[in-house]
Write a protein that holds these residues in place. Structure first.
Motif, short mmCIF file in Angstrom:
data_model
loop_
_atom_site.label_atom_id
_atom_site.label_comp_id
_atom_site.label_asym_id
_atom_site.label_seq_id
_atom_site.Cartn_x
_atom_site.Cartn_y
_atom_site.Cartn_z
N TYR A 1 0.79 -1.22 0.00
CA TYR A 1 0.00 0.00 0.00
C TYR A 1 0.83 1.28 0.00
O TYR A 1 0.28 2.39 0.03
CB TYR A 1 -0.97 0.01 1.19
CG TYR A 1 -1.93 -1.16 1.15
CD1 TYR A 1 -2.79 -1.34 0.08
CD2 TYR A 1 -1.94 -2.11 2.18
CE1 TYR A 1 -3.66 -2.42 0.02
CE2 TYR A 1 -2.81 -3.19 2.14
CZ TYR A 1 -3.66 -3.35 1.06
OH TYR A 1 -4.51 -4.41 0.99
N ILE B 1 -4.33 4.51 1.77
CA ILE B 1 -5.40 3.58 2.11
C ILE B 1 -5.38 3.26 3.62
O ILE B 1 -6.43 3.04 4.23
CB ILE B 1 -5.36 2.28 1.25
CG1 ILE B 1 -6.60 1.43 1.49
CG2 ILE B 1 -4.12 1.47 1.51
CD1 ILE B 1 -6.68 0.16 0.62
N LEU B 2 -4.19 3.28 4.20
CA LEU B 2 -4.08 3.01 5.64
C LEU B 2 -4.48 4.25 6.46
O LEU B 2 -4.95 4.13 7.59
CB LEU B 2 -2.68 2.52 6.02
CG LEU B 2 -2.24 1.21 5.36
CD1 LEU B 2 -0.86 0.80 5.86
CD2 LEU B 2 -3.24 0.08 5.59
N ASP C 1 -6.99 6.17 5.42
CA ASP C 1 -8.45 5.99 5.42
C ASP C 1 -8.86 5.03 6.54
O ASP C 1 -9.81 5.28 7.28
CB ASP C 1 -8.93 5.36 4.09
CG ASP C 1 -8.85 6.34 2.93
OD1 ASP C 1 -8.62 7.54 3.18
OD2 ASP C 1 -9.02 5.89 1.78
N LEU C 2 -8.14 3.91 6.61
CA LEU C 2 -8.43 2.90 7.63
C LEU C 2 -8.31 3.50 9.03
O LEU C 2 -9.20 3.31 9.88
CB LEU C 2 -7.47 1.72 7.48
CG LEU C 2 -7.55 0.64 8.57
CD1 LEU C 2 -8.84 -0.16 8.45
CD2 LEU C 2 -6.33 -0.29 8.52
#
Ligand SMILES: [Ca+2]
Lengths: 196, 196
Positions: A54, A176-177, A179-180
């Motif tokens: 990612y 993306i992490l 967002d997580l």
């Protein structure tokens, strides 16, 4: 007789056993035991392997792993500074540099320099590898806190804006992490693990 | 919404936190606390970085590190089998394969396969990386026992010939570390840490 170089290396290896006795603020999931820096470093290293896909840029994953494995060694003499402890942060750099000098210089010069520069690279958070390692260093305790009903977040003065700010390091290196992390924080507020 | 792939990866990462609760026979230096598998794996990984120069053949050090970081994960469901427990060794392979299937398959298929094959490679001890990792897996507890007055060696039935045999794995992949191991064992007998 064992040669001096190997003797020095073994001396360092025995000395760093102490990382297993440097305790962090969060607990191991399902227990009331504080996590220690050796466990944290191992967990981060496996996370880096699993999540490197990612990264927003190409990574030297060997360098990431080395950096993660040694990033907390300086806490052997300097201790763990709680990330929301502004007081403790004031002299953190000085304490840690002294600790690094004392600890890394147990090694032969070439290896002392390599570990010192990996640690500085991590701290400076300027290269892709350091930014990625720093992101994992944020996400790992976030996951532990989320899975222990917000254990560390229940301490006085910790609010979601501080946690969000601390995790914003993830935004550029691993979107993306990030967002997580935001979803976990929002959900933690809803579940009552974290004060808004 | 977080995609399924990332959800599975995070599920695995949270599950393996349990490695911090799998205890080994030896203790952390200076304490009466049993070492756990996460601490052991971290310590081995740093040792591999420091000692790789002594390998008798060229190594893929990234592969060595990955192998070390995941080599004990199967003990999450199978438990730690004491290396001198002949009874426990009888069904060790079967228990560990079941544990591997259950644990690694939490990951997306491609990553489950990668970790499974790293673990099998480690267990088969046939490649240079696996032989080197196995050597570090022997040397790490040897150093801990030597520095805790022979803690584990005081258990009934443990004699120097068994310890020597177990460490003879080091001879081919890292001759200088095999010399070191033999010296440590001889010295441990002299110091009364280990029965001859
Ligand atoms: Ca512990």
């Amino acid at each position: 007789m064992i040669n001096q170089r190997l003797q020095d290396q073994i001396g360092f290896i025995v000395e760093i056993d102490r990382l297993k006795r440097i305790f962090r603020q969060n607990v191991v999931i399902g227990t009331t035991e504080q996590e220690n820096d050796a466990e944290h470093s191992w967990h981060m290293a496996v996370m880096a392997i699993i999540l490197s896909e990612y990264s927003s840029v190409e990574l030297n994953i060997l360098k990431v792993l080395k950096m993660i494995l040694v990033h907390d060694l300086v806490e052997i003499h300097a201790g763990d500074t709680f990330c929301y402890d502004e007081e403790g942060y004031r002299d953190k750099d000085e304490r840690e540099q002294k600790s690094a000098d004392r600890l890394f210089n147990l090694l032969p010069n070439d290896q002392a320099s390599e570990i010192m520069s990996l640690w500085h690279e991590f701290e400076d958070m300027a290269t892709p590898e350091a930014k990625f390692a720093a992101s994992i260093d944020r996400l790992q305790p976030l996951l532990l806190n989320y899975n222990t009903n917000g254990h560390t977040w229940r301490k006085p003065g910790i609010m979601s804006d501080k946690v969000l700010k601390r995790n914003s390091v993830l935004e550029e290196p691993v979107p993306i992490l990030w967002d997580l992390a935001q979803k976990i924080i929002t959900d933690s507020i809803e579940k009552g693990y974290l004060k808004k």
